[in-house]
Design a protein around this motif. Structure first.
Motif, PDB file in Angstrom:
ATOM      1  N   LEU A  38       0.821  -1.208   0.000  1.00  0.00           N
ATOM      2  CA  LEU A  38       0.000   0.000   0.000  1.00  0.00           C
ATOM      3  C   LEU A  38       0.858   1.263   0.000  1.00  0.00           C
ATOM      4  O   LEU A  38       0.482   2.271  -0.623  1.00  0.00           O
ATOM      5  N   THR A  39       1.992   1.231   0.680  1.00  0.00           N
ATOM      6  CA  THR A  39       2.879   2.402   0.679  1.00  0.00           C
ATOM      7  C   THR A  39       3.419   2.666  -0.713  1.00  0.00           C
ATOM      8  O   THR A  39       3.487   3.821  -1.170  1.00  0.00           O
ATOM      9  N   GLU A  40       3.804   1.617  -1.420  1.00  0.00           N
ATOM     10  CA  GLU A  40       4.303   1.779  -2.787  1.00  0.00           C
ATOM     11  C   GLU A  40       3.217   2.347  -3.696  1.00  0.00           C
ATOM     12  O   GLU A  40       3.471   3.235  -4.512  1.00  0.00           O
ATOM     13  N   ALA A  41       1.990   1.841  -3.544  1.00  0.00           N
ATOM     14  CA  ALA A  41       0.886   2.360  -4.354  1.00  0.00           C
ATOM     15  C   ALA A  41       0.579   3.819  -4.014  1.00  0.00           C
ATOM     16  O   ALA A  41       0.250   4.619  -4.887  1.00  0.00           O
ATOM     17  N   ALA A  42       0.698   4.178  -2.725  1.00  0.00           N
ATOM     18  CA  ALA A  42       0.447   5.560  -2.315  1.00  0.00           C
ATOM     19  C   ALA A  42       1.454   6.506  -2.961  1.00  0.00           C
ATOM     20  O   ALA A  42       1.099   7.575  -3.460  1.00  0.00           O
ATOM     21  N   ARG A  43       2.725   6.125  -2.964  1.00  0.00           N
ATOM     22  CA  ARG A  43       3.759   6.990  -3.544  1.00  0.00           C
ATOM     23  C   ARG A  43       3.632   7.068  -5.052  1.00  0.00           C
ATOM     24  O   ARG A  43       3.985   8.076  -5.656  1.00  0.00           O
ATOM     25  N   ALA A  44       3.121   6.000  -5.672  1.00  0.00           N
ATOM     26  CA  ALA A  44       2.924   6.006  -7.124  1.00  0.00           C
ATOM     27  C   ALA A  44       1.621   6.681  -7.523  1.00  0.00           C
ATOM     28  O   ALA A  44       1.382   6.918  -8.701  1.00  0.00           O
ATOM     29  N   GLY A  45       0.767   6.981  -6.536  1.00  0.00           N
ATOM     30  CA  GLY A  45      -0.508   7.628  -6.830  1.00  0.00           C
ATOM     31  C   GLY A  45      -1.533   6.702  -7.441  1.00  0.00           C
ATOM     32  O   GLY A  45      -2.430   7.150  -8.154  1.00  0.00           O
ATOM     33  N   THR A  46      -1.428   5.396  -7.181  1.00  0.00           N
ATOM     34  CA  THR A  46      -2.335   4.430  -7.804  1.00  0.00           C
ATOM     35  C   THR A  46      -3.318   3.809  -6.819  1.00  0.00           C
ATOM     36  O   THR A  46      -3.992   2.840  -7.167  1.00  0.00           O
ATOM     37  N   LEU A  47      -3.405   4.344  -5.605  1.00  0.00           N
ATOM     38  CA  LEU A  47      -4.385   3.815  -4.652  1.00  0.00           C
ATOM     39  C   LEU A  47      -5.800   4.074  -5.153  1.00  0.00           C
ATOM     40  O   LEU A  47      -6.095   5.150  -5.692  1.00  0.00           O
ATOM     41  N   THR A  48      -6.669   3.106  -4.978  1.00  0.00           N
ATOM     42  CA  THR A  48      -8.069   3.270  -5.360  1.00  0.00           C
ATOM     43  C   THR A  48      -8.851   3.873  -4.188  1.00  0.00           C
ATOM     44  O   THR A  48      -8.401   3.817  -3.034  1.00  0.00           O
ATOM     45  N   PRO A  49     -10.032   4.444  -4.463  1.00  0.00           N
ATOM     46  CA  PRO A  49     -10.844   4.955  -3.355  1.00  0.00           C
ATOM     47  C   PRO A  49     -11.137   3.908  -2.293  1.00  0.00           C
ATOM     48  O   PRO A  49     -11.159   4.212  -1.102  1.00  0.00           O
ATOM     49  N   ALA A  50     -11.333   2.666  -2.715  1.00  0.00           N
ATOM     50  CA  ALA A  50     -11.634   1.608  -1.745  1.00  0.00           C
ATOM     51  C   ALA A  50     -10.470   1.349  -0.800  1.00  0.00           C
ATOM     52  O   ALA A  50     -10.665   0.913   0.336  1.00  0.00           O
ATOM     53  N   GLN A  51      -9.230   1.612  -1.254  1.00  0.00           N
ATOM     54  CA  GLN A  51      -8.064   1.385  -0.409  1.00  0.00           C
ATOM     55  C   GLN A  51      -7.803   2.534   0.553  1.00  0.00           C
ATOM     56  O   GLN A  51      -6.921   2.452   1.390  1.00  0.00           O
ATOM     57  N   LEU A  52      -8.574   3.617   0.418  1.00  0.00           N
ATOM     58  CA  LEU A  52      -8.374   4.791   1.261  1.00  0.00           C
ATOM     59  C   LEU A  52      -9.568   5.077   2.170  1.00  0.00           C
ATOM     60  O   LEU A  52      -9.605   6.118   2.814  1.00  0.00           O
ATOM     61  N   THR A  53     -10.518   4.179   2.208  1.00  0.00           N
ATOM     62  CA  THR A  53     -11.722   4.411   3.007  1.00  0.00           C
ATOM     63  C   THR A  53     -12.059   3.173   3.825  1.00  0.00           C
ATOM     64  O   THR A  53     -11.553   2.082   3.580  1.00  0.00           O
ATOM     65  N   GLY A  54     -12.922   3.366   4.804  1.00  0.00           N
ATOM     66  CA  GLY A  54     -13.416   2.238   5.583  1.00  0.00           C
ATOM     67  C   GLY A  54     -12.573   1.871   6.777  1.00  0.00           C
ATOM     68  O   GLY A  54     -12.800   0.830   7.392  1.00  0.00           O
ATOM     69  N   GLY A  55     -11.591   2.706   7.151  1.00  0.00           N
ATOM     70  CA  GLY A  55     -10.771   2.396   8.309  1.00  0.00           C
ATOM     71  C   GLY A  55     -11.557   2.501   9.602  1.00  0.00           C
ATOM     72  O   GLY A  55     -12.520   3.263   9.712  1.00  0.00           O
ATOM     73  N   THR A  56     -11.145   1.723  10.606  1.00  0.00           N
ATOM     74  CA  THR A  56     -11.806   1.750  11.910  1.00  0.00           C
ATOM     75  C   THR A  56     -10.872   2.219  13.028  1.00  0.00           C
ATOM     76  O   THR A  56     -11.330   2.550  14.119  1.00  0.00           O
ATOM     77  N   PHE A  57      -9.564   2.241  12.765  1.00  0.00           N
ATOM     78  CA  PHE A  57      -8.568   2.681  13.737  1.00  0.00           C
ATOM     79  C   PHE A  57      -7.322   3.041  12.943  1.00  0.00           C
ATOM     80  O   PHE A  57      -7.014   2.403  11.938  1.00  0.00           O
ATOM     81  N   THR A  58      -6.605   4.091  13.383  1.00  0.00           N
ATOM     82  CA  THR A  58      -5.435   4.549  12.625  1.00  0.00           C
ATOM     83  C   THR A  58      -4.180   4.514  13.482  1.00  0.00           C
ATOM     84  O   THR A  58      -4.210   4.886  14.656  1.00  0.00           O
ATOM     85  N   LEU A  59      -3.093   4.078  12.865  1.00  0.00           N
ATOM     86  CA  LEU A  59      -1.771   4.068  13.480  1.00  0.00           C
ATOM     87  C   LEU A  59      -0.910   5.095  12.745  1.00  0.00           C
ATOM     88  O   LEU A  59      -0.751   5.020  11.524  1.00  0.00           O
ATOM     89  N   ASN A  60      -0.373   6.053  13.480  1.00  0.00           N
ATOM     90  CA  ASN A  60       0.381   7.157  12.875  1.00  0.00           C
ATOM     91  C   ASN A  60       1.807   7.153  13.413  1.00  0.00           C
ATOM     92  O   ASN A  60       2.049   7.487  14.571  1.00  0.00           O
ATOM     93  N   ASN A  61       2.758   6.783  12.569  1.00  0.00           N
ATOM     94  CA  ASN A  61       4.160   6.725  12.971  1.00  0.00           C
ATOM     95  C   ASN A  61       4.839   8.042  12.590  1.00  0.00           C
ATOM     96  O   ASN A  61       5.560   8.130  11.597  1.00  0.00           O
ATOM     97  N   TYR A  62       4.613   9.085  13.393  1.00  0.00           N
ATOM     98  CA  TYR A  62       5.221  10.373  13.087  1.00  0.00           C
ATOM     99  C   TYR A  62       6.682  10.421  13.518  1.00  0.00           C
ATOM    100  O   TYR A  62       7.377  11.405  13.272  1.00  0.00           O
ATOM    101  N   GLY A  63       7.163   9.351  14.130  1.00  0.00           N
ATOM    102  CA  GLY A  63       8.578   9.289  14.479  1.00  0.00           C
ATOM    103  C   GLY A  63       9.485   9.334  13.264  1.00  0.00           C
ATOM    104  O   GLY A  63      10.660   9.708  13.371  1.00  0.00           O
ATOM    105  N   VAL A  64       8.970   8.960  12.089  1.00  0.00           N
ATOM    106  CA  VAL A  64       9.790   8.993  10.875  1.00  0.00           C
ATOM    107  C   VAL A  64      10.191  10.424  10.521  1.00  0.00           C
ATOM    108  O   VAL A  64      11.119  10.630   9.735  1.00  0.00           O
ATOM    109  N   PHE A  65       9.478  11.419  11.078  1.00  0.00           N
ATOM    110  CA  PHE A  65       9.826  12.814  10.815  1.00  0.00           C
ATOM    111  C   PHE A  65      10.804  13.358  11.852  1.00  0.00           C
ATOM    112  O   PHE A  65      11.112  14.551  11.864  1.00  0.00           O
ATOM    113  N   GLY A  66      11.283  12.480  12.748  1.00  0.00           N
ATOM    114  CA  GLY A  66      12.279  12.904  13.725  1.00  0.00           C
ATOM    115  C   GLY A  66      11.714  13.629  14.919  1.00  0.00           C
ATOM    116  O   GLY A  66      12.443  14.367  15.597  1.00  0.00           O
ATOM    117  N   VAL A  67      10.427  13.433  15.227  1.00  0.00           N
ATOM    118  CA  VAL A  67       9.813  14.099  16.375  1.00  0.00           C
ATOM    119  C   VAL A  67       9.482  13.062  17.442  1.00  0.00           C
ATOM    120  O   VAL A  67       9.252  11.891  17.148  1.00  0.00           O
TER     121      VAL A  67
END
Length: 447
Positions: A344-373
């Motif tokens: 999914l990360t590769e598809a996101a960077r390529a801009g090929t994610l479908t609407p179905a792959q971006l909707t319907g989530g029930t809980f989110t995990l956010n790894n903001y540590g990659v930004f050095g914070v």
């Protein structure tokens, strides 16, 4: 002449009402095959290539790159079929019928039943040319246009628009529709609500000069909030308006988690990402605290506990932040989660994610540590009930087994909808996650 069919912007699903033309893939005069992609558009969910259900010669395109079109607006016209007496519109048997396939899961509607040919001043017909509104024409109706039909159903773009109007007591028959054939879009309803809520300004004295103030008069570069960026902005604003959120956080010693992951990756088999291991911890914690895998039905005044965990994760791309969703994350191992995150990360960077792959989530995990914070207070991804944020893992002084030592420490933060649970439940969830990070063997109890 060949039969000329009009292809309109199809319904891309998930309540999407408009799309921006990013790049045309064909020109007027090009020959296209059935189901050949003809235009790349950006919706509020993703960038997609739209295939044309007709095969033939492109005779017209409607809309320049950068133009935003509503669903149902003309995209292009195609001359198809064998020559006949004269051009005519509508679907037909054989080649003119189209494939019916526009995007996976979405079909094309039948082409309009009537077409008009443009005739020049001498009265002769121009083959393959249709009378169509200019793409640059404003979408707002003219002042003299009737707001809606007095009898019968009111045409709206989606049930969500009708529900929005009902929630605010707005009579849709008083709203002018700016979509095709007077179709009422969400923007029309929101504009009517803003107009109703804004009091009429008092007239200024005749001798007072008009002075411009505020952002409208400020110089600078303006970036339109539309497409994915606009959808994210709208969703975050809605979350802040509707969700009474609260945040709790805890520091955890992640040294043993890193050691456990290194040991797993030293064995034969695919390497496991740290995000996947954290995701597996999250799904185990949600089994113990299901209130955080829920949504609020405001109309029914009920909290809906969801049976499946569809885990969203934040991914930064060149076009902005997106949140792909891993379906049925609670049934996956850390190895399976690693593979799905990578795909999914590769598809996101390529801009090929479908609407179905971006909707319907029930809980989110956010790894903001990659930004050095180290820490953050996440905004809940509406209509979900919670989001777990993970900061960077850094060596810090830590009391370990009664002695001061340098350990790998991470800050975990949980933002949650206070309507679905109290602080005890949220704190219990976060503490369980921290315990699994500090002692991965705790996770074995839920495997």
């Amino acid at each position: 002449m060949a039969q000329v069919l009009e292809f309109r912007l199809p319904d891309l699903g998930e309540g999407l009402t408009e799309a921006e033309i990013v790049r045309w893939l064909v020109r007027v005069g090009d020959v296209v095959d059935v189901d050949q992609p003809v235009v790349e558009v950006e919706t509020a969910k993703a960038m997609v290539e739209v295939p044309c259900p007709y095969g033939g010669v492109v005779t017209a395109r409607f809309g320049e790159e950068g133009t935003e079109l509503p669903v149902g607006a003309p995209l292009l016209t195609v001359a198809v079929g064998a020559p006949s007496g004269e051009d005519r519109g509508g679907s037909s048997d054989g080649d003119g019928g189209g494939s019916g396939n526009v995007l996976v899961g979405y079909g094309t509607g039948a082409p309009p039943a009537r077409r008009r040919r443009v005739r020049p001043a001498d009265g002769t017909a121009v083959a393959g040319t249709l009378a169509a509104p200019s793409p640059a024409a404003p979408r707002t109706p003219s002042p003299g246009a009737a707001p809606a039909r007095p009898d019968g159903p009111v045409p709206v773009i989606s049930p969500l628009v009708r529900r929005l109007a009902r929630q605010h007591g707005l009579d849709l028959r008083t709203v002018p529709g700016s979509g095709p054939e007077g179709l009422i879009l969400r923007a029309d309803v929101e504009g009517a609500l803003r107009a109703a809520a804004t009091p009429a300004p008092a007239p200024a004295p005749a001798e007072a000069p008009v002075v411009e103030h505020g952002a409208a008069a400020a110089p600078g570069t303006r970036v339109p909030l539309r497409g994915v960026r606009g959808a994210v902005a709208e969703k975050l604003s809605r979350s802040r308006r509707e969700i009474p959120d609260a945040t709790c956080w805890v520091d955890a010693d992640a040294t043993e988690l890193l050691n456990a992951r290194a040991a797993m990756n030293a064995a034969d088999g695919p390497k496991m990402s740290l995000l996947a291991v954290l995701a597996r911890i999250c799904t185990a914690a949600l089994t113990r605290f299901p209130e955080l895998n829920s949504t609020v039905d405001t109309e029914a005044r009920e909290v809906v506990l969801l049976d499946e965990v569809h885990l969203g994760f934040a991914a930064q791309t060149g076009r902005g932040l997106v949140v792909p969703v891993v379906r049925d994350a609670h049934t996956r191992s850390a190895e399976s989660l690693t593979a799905e995150f990578a795909r999914l990360t590769e598809a996101a960077r390529a801009g090929t994610l479908t609407p179905a792959q971006l909707t319907g989530g029930t809980f989110t995990l956010n790894n903001y540590g990659v930004f050095g914070v180290d820490g953050s207070t996440p905004i809940v991804n509406h209509p979900e009930a919670a989001m777990l944020g993970v900061g960077r893992i850094v060596p810090k002084p830590w009391v370990h087994r009664g002695e001061l030592a340098v350990r790998q420490v991470v800050q975990l933060s949980l933002t949650f909808d206070h309507r679905v649970c109290d602080g005890g439940t949220a704190g219990g969830f976060l503490r369980y996650v921290a315990d699994c990070v500090e002692q991965p063997a705790v996770l074995l109890r839920s495997l």
